[in-house]
Design an enzyme around this catalytic site. Structure first.
Site, PDB file in Angstrom:
ATOM      1  NE  ARG A   1      62.772  -2.165  45.700  1.00  0.00           N
ATOM      2  CZ  ARG A   1      63.496  -3.251  45.926  1.00  0.00           C
ATOM      3  NH1 ARG A   1      64.436  -3.602  45.078  1.00  0.00           N
ATOM      4  NH2 ARG A   1      63.292  -3.979  46.986  1.00  0.00           N
TER       5      ARG A   1
ATOM      6  CB  THR B   1      56.360  -4.932  39.316  1.00  0.00           C
ATOM      7  OG1 THR B   1      56.491  -3.571  39.782  1.00  0.00           O
ATOM      8  CG2 THR B   1      54.898  -5.231  39.012  1.00  0.00           C
TER       9      THR B   1
ATOM     10  CG  ASP C   1      62.598  -0.180  53.452  1.00  0.00           C
ATOM     11  OD1 ASP C   1      61.793  -0.613  52.617  1.00  0.00           O
ATOM     12  OD2 ASP C   1      62.870   1.039  53.584  1.00  0.00           O
TER      13      ASP C   1
ATOM     14  CG  ASP D   1      60.492   0.942  56.414  1.00  0.00           C
ATOM     15  OD1 ASP D   1      59.788   1.957  56.217  1.00  0.00           O
ATOM     16  OD2 ASP D   1      60.195  -0.186  55.980  1.00  0.00           O
TER      17      ASP D   1
HETATM   18  C1  PRP Z   1      64.728   1.949  48.168  1.00  0.00           C
HETATM   19  C2  PRP Z   1      66.063   2.640  48.047  1.00  0.00           C
HETATM   20  C3  PRP Z   1      66.203   2.811  46.560  1.00  0.00           C
HETATM   21  C4  PRP Z   1      65.521   1.597  46.017  1.00  0.00           C
HETATM   22  C5  PRP Z   1      66.571   0.621  45.567  1.00  0.00           C
HETATM   23  O1  PRP Z   1      63.705   2.859  48.070  1.00  0.00           O
HETATM   24  O2  PRP Z   1      66.148   3.825  48.772  1.00  0.00           O
HETATM   25  O3  PRP Z   1      65.587   4.007  46.078  1.00  0.00           O
HETATM   26  O4  PRP Z   1      64.758   1.026  47.083  1.00  0.00           O
HETATM   27  O5  PRP Z   1      66.007  -0.468  44.938  1.00  0.00           O
HETATM   28  P1  PRP Z   1      66.176  -0.755  43.384  1.00  0.00           P
HETATM   29  O6  PRP Z   1      67.630  -0.595  43.080  1.00  0.00           O
HETATM   30  O7  PRP Z   1      65.724  -2.197  43.254  1.00  0.00           O
HETATM   31  O8  PRP Z   1      65.301   0.168  42.627  1.00  0.00           O
HETATM   32  P2  PRP Z   1      62.176   2.411  48.253  1.00  0.00           P
HETATM   33  O9  PRP Z   1      61.575   2.035  46.942  1.00  0.00           O
HETATM   34  O10 PRP Z   1      62.083   1.383  49.342  1.00  0.00           O
HETATM   35  O11 PRP Z   1      61.468   3.745  48.653  1.00  0.00           O
HETATM   36  P3  PRP Z   1      61.629   4.628  49.982  1.00  0.00           P
HETATM   37  O12 PRP Z   1      62.991   5.267  49.936  1.00  0.00           O
HETATM   38  O13 PRP Z   1      60.533   5.627  49.824  1.00  0.00           O
HETATM   39  O14 PRP Z   1      61.456   3.747  51.168  1.00  0.00           O
HETATM   40  N1  URA Z   2      65.676  -1.008  49.108  1.00  0.00           N
HETATM   41  C1  URA Z   2      66.101  -1.018  50.387  1.00  0.00           C
HETATM   42  O1  URA Z   2      65.814  -0.102  51.157  1.00  0.00           O
HETATM   43  N2  URA Z   2      66.850  -2.059  50.789  1.00  0.00           N
HETATM   44  C2  URA Z   2      67.181  -3.077  49.978  1.00  0.00           C
HETATM   45  O2  URA Z   2      67.875  -4.004  50.420  1.00  0.00           O
HETATM   46  C3  URA Z   2      66.715  -3.038  48.660  1.00  0.00           C
HETATM   47  C4  URA Z   2      65.983  -1.986  48.249  1.00  0.00           C
END
Ligand code: PRP
Ligand code: URA
Length: 209
Positions: free
Chosen positions: A104, A108, A200, A203
């Site tokens: 994400r 944005t 997150d 993380d």
């Molecule tokens: C997190 C999660 C989803 C997304 C959800 O990933 O694992 O993929 O956010 O958010 P959304 O429904 O608003 O799209 P992130 O973008 O943090 O990436 P990561 O798994 O690499 O940390």
């Molecule tokens: N992605 C995450 O990992 N946690 C949230 O709460 C939203 C998006």
């Protein structure tokens, strides 16, 4: 029309509660993610087709039900979706695993694609897309767009925690997809994080913060 199923199994609720706790370490978080994935996979595969075959027990001949061998593809959305793969493979060890890489954009909140590799015969497989978090729904919608562009048809989405906004976005964009959720939360905050959520997920799984 796809169904939306929120799990109410006490074992799942207990494990999700532990994952939410900010004191839970990455090591324990990973173990819990694997366990929850296994429990959820049990339900997600409930309607896999079976056929009757004759076998012989040490006592006599009998007819039993066996899976017809419908092929499954597990597709984690990188990176946090990786936390679900091991648990699911324990239940369906012959499944193939595809990967969709999305993150994400921090400003944005829109998903940005960086990787997509799916099994060649994705069009013939029952697909289970996995990601712990369904927040705005942008990542899940985009991942399923890519999978459909590459021929995927029979698509299910499995997540740990979903916000109402994400469920609405996903059902609107992909009404044919079945959605399986361990816990439905209240809302998103101003940064599009789920409340109360678990923070997150990437993380917490990988200890990057
Ligand atoms: C997190 C999660 C989803 C997304 C959800 O990933 O694992 O993929 O956010 O958010 P959304 O429904 O608003 O799209 P992130 O973008 O943090 O990436 P990561 O798994 O690499 O940390
Ligand atoms: N992605 C995450 O990992 N946690 C949230 O709460 C939203 C998006």
């Amino acid at each position: 029309m796809g169904k939306v199923m929120v799990f109410d199994h006490p074992l799942i609720q207990h494990k999700v509660a532990m994952m939410r706790d900010k004191e839970t370490t990455s090591k324990d978080f990973r173990v819990l993610a694997k366990e929850v994935a296994l429990l959820m996979a049990f339900e997600v595969t409930r309607d896999l087709p079976t056929e009757e075959v004759e076998i012989e027990t040490p006592m006599c001949k009998t007819k039993v039900k066996q899976l017809t061998g419908e092929d499954i593809a597990i597709v984690p959305i990188l990176r946090a979706g990786l936390g679900f793969v091991e648990g699911m493979l324990e239940l369906v060890p012959n499944a193939k695993v595809g990967h969709v890489g999305l993150y994400r954009d921090p400003d944005t909140h829109e998903p940005v694609e960086y990787y997509c590799k799916l099994p060649e015969d994705i069009d013939k497989r029952r697909i289970i897309v996995v990601d712990p978090m369904l927040a705005t729904g942008g990542s899940a919608v985009a991942a399923i767009d890519f999978i459909k562009q590459r021929g995927g048809k029979d698509i299910n989405f499995m997540c740990l925690i979903a916000a109402p906004e994400g469920i609405d976005a996903l059902t609107e964009a992909h009404p044919d997809v079945h959605i399986y959720i361990a816990a439905k939360d209240e809302k998103l905050d101003e940064n599009a994080y789920i409340l109360p959520g678990l923070g997150d997920a990437g993380d917490r799984l990988f200890g990057t913060k």
